[in-house]
Design a protein around this motif. Structure first.
Motif, short mmCIF file in Angstrom:
data_model
loop_
_atom_site.label_atom_id
_atom_site.label_comp_id
_atom_site.label_asym_id
_atom_site.label_seq_id
_atom_site.Cartn_x
_atom_site.Cartn_y
_atom_site.Cartn_z
N GLU A 1 0.78 -1.15 0.16
CA GLU A 1 0.00 -0.05 -0.13
C GLU A 1 1.01 1.39 0.06
N GLY A 2 0.45 2.32 -0.41
CA GLY A 2 0.98 3.59 -0.36
C GLY A 2 0.51 4.46 -1.26
N TRP A 3 1.18 5.44 -1.86
CA TRP A 3 0.50 6.62 -2.94
C TRP A 3 1.17 6.29 -4.22
N THR A 4 0.51 6.54 -5.26
CA THR A 4 1.00 6.32 -6.56
C THR A 4 0.82 7.51 -7.34
N ASP A 5 1.60 8.03 -8.34
CA ASP A 5 1.30 9.11 -9.13
C ASP A 5 1.70 8.77 -10.63
N ILE A 6 1.61 7.36 -10.98
CA ILE A 6 1.92 6.83 -12.01
C ILE A 6 1.25 7.44 -13.18
N PHE A 7 1.85 7.97 -14.44
CA PHE A 7 1.19 8.53 -15.52
C PHE A 7 1.69 7.64 -16.87
N ILE A 8 0.56 7.07 -17.37
CA ILE A 8 0.85 6.04 -18.30
C ILE A 8 0.17 6.90 -19.76
N TYR A 9 1.33 6.64 -20.54
CA TYR A 9 1.07 7.16 -21.74
C TYR A 9 1.66 6.63 -23.05
N PRO A 10 1.34 6.91 -24.04
CA PRO A 10 2.07 5.89 -25.21
C PRO A 10 3.54 5.82 -25.04
N GLY A 11 3.97 4.45 -25.41
CA GLY A 11 5.33 4.13 -24.99
C GLY A 11 5.67 3.24 -23.79
N TYR A 12 4.47 3.50 -22.99
CA TYR A 12 4.64 2.65 -21.61
C TYR A 12 4.51 1.16 -22.00
N SER A 13 5.39 0.50 -21.29
CA SER A 13 5.10 -1.22 -21.58
C SER A 13 4.27 -1.74 -20.24
N PHE A 14 3.02 -2.49 -20.57
CA PHE A 14 2.32 -2.68 -19.44
C PHE A 14 2.77 -4.22 -18.87
N GLN A 15 2.79 -3.99 -17.57
CA GLN A 15 3.47 -5.05 -16.89
C GLN A 15 2.40 -6.25 -16.33
N VAL A 16 1.25 -5.83 -15.96
CA VAL A 16 0.23 -6.86 -15.48
C VAL A 16 -1.29 -6.68 -16.37
N VAL A 17 -1.39 -5.64 -16.83
CA VAL A 17 -2.87 -5.45 -17.43
C VAL A 17 -2.87 -5.98 -18.91
#
Length: 340
Positions: free
Chosen positions: A273-289
């Motif tokens: 648990e924690g805080w996330t500020d992840i910003f996903i935009y084209p070029g990102y490589s999905f790890q789980v989804v």
């Protein structure tokens, strides 16, 4: 990569003002990344569209009645306070309107003094730090005095406040609903489980930062606001088992997708648990989804950028063009898209 690359024309008449009844009667566009095909369905068709063994990951956050209308102590001037996130027990980060009317040290009374807010500080981002005083239980007072913080583009009155909650919402803390989940009914969830589709719950408390406009031309310069997440050990183990067995992990909503990618490491989910500020935009490589259920989003928004990262910008813009032509309903109470 510029913010203008994610623009499209959206007629105002397509912004949904009311949720459909029943929930699963909304429309569902299916977008295939491999074939670039687009199909049109109803949301309840999800049972036939998903495969036995698929894992649906739900965000079980619950929206709080975060909008408070009060009077400035001493002047009776109307002040609106929108709670954003809890900083300490009775201290919140909030938006205040009109902000210039309230100075540090001044107070706002709600419900004839049942709840009192004192402005402690003006934060660097322009939000306010508010200290509350009251007698009793804060959550109970908030339920009594607060209003559901519907997005500003919804101007119609919402008679049933539960329609801005998912049927599986549990833990209070969001100031906006994870809207992709609004289409599910208990009956539809039961039918999915009967088919052998696994349902896993995680948590991300949705903040307004997710929906704030991108104000820079180069999207790489945009900074997301942090949101609290939690993924427990059982959820992580079930998702990791599915990944090992080659079964699809389908995020219900961009909030679930951002949470999964925040805890993803080389294709595995690490509980925490924690805080996330992840910003996903084209070029990102999905790890789980592997696939995503989502609603139709604002032009030039971080949410359009996220779905473009998964399906490709050109395919998403094509799908949105089709959605406009076919008069799909947009935004929180709108229709849904399944990206596979």
């Amino acid at each position: 990569m510029n913010v203008s690359d994610f623009d499209f024309n959206l007629p105002e008449t397509l912004i949904a003002q009311h949720p459909v009844e029943p929930r699963d009667a909304s429309r569902l566009m299916v977008v295939n990344r491999d074939s670039e095909g687009i199909e049109h369905h109803t949301f309840r068709d999800l049972v036939s569209l998903l495969k036995t063994g698929d894992v649906l990951v739900l965000n079980n956050t619950r929206v709080i009645p975060a909008r408070l209308i009060g009077e400035k102590e001493g002047t009776e001037a109307k002040i609106e306070v929108l709670l954003l996130r809890r900083l300490e027990l009775d201290v919140w980060e909030a938006l205040v309107k009109p902000g210039k009317r309230l100075k540090v040290g001044q107070k706002v009374r709600f419900g004839n003094g049942l709840l009192i807010a004192e402005l402690q500080d003006i934060l660097a981002n322009g939000n306010r730090r508010i200290q509350f005083t009251y007698s009793g239980v804060f959550e109970g007072i908030l339920d009594q005095l607060g209003e559901m913080p519907l997005p500003p583009y919804i101007t119609a009155q919402l008679e049933n406040q539960e329609r801005y909650q998912t049927v599986y919402s549990k833990e209070r803390g969001s100031v906006a609903a994870p809207t992709a989940g609004l289409h599910f009914t208990p009956e539809l969830l039961s039918r999915l489980q009967e088919k052998g589709i696994e349902i896993v719950e995680i948590l991300l408390h949705v903040g307004l930062g997710t929906f704030r406009p991108v104000k820079v031309d180069d999207i790489r310069e945009h900074t997301m606001h942090s949101e609290y997440y939690r993924v427990d050990t059982e959820a992580a183990e079930r998702i990791n088992r599915a990944k090992l067995e080659g079964r699809r992990v389908i995020a219900v909503g961009t909030t679930a997708a951002r949470t999964l990618e925040s805890v993803g490491n080389k294709g595995r989910v690490v509980p925490g648990e924690g805080w996330t500020d992840i910003f996903i935009y084209p070029g990102y490589s999905f790890q789980v989804v592997d696939a995503l259920l989502t609603n139709f989003h604002f032009p030039k928004s971080t949410l359009v950028m996220l779905v473009s990262a998964l399906a490709g910008r050109e395919l998403i813009l094509k799908a949105y063009e089709v959605a406009v032509l076919e008069r799909y309903r947009f935004y929180s109470f709108g229709d849904a898209m399944l990206i596979v």
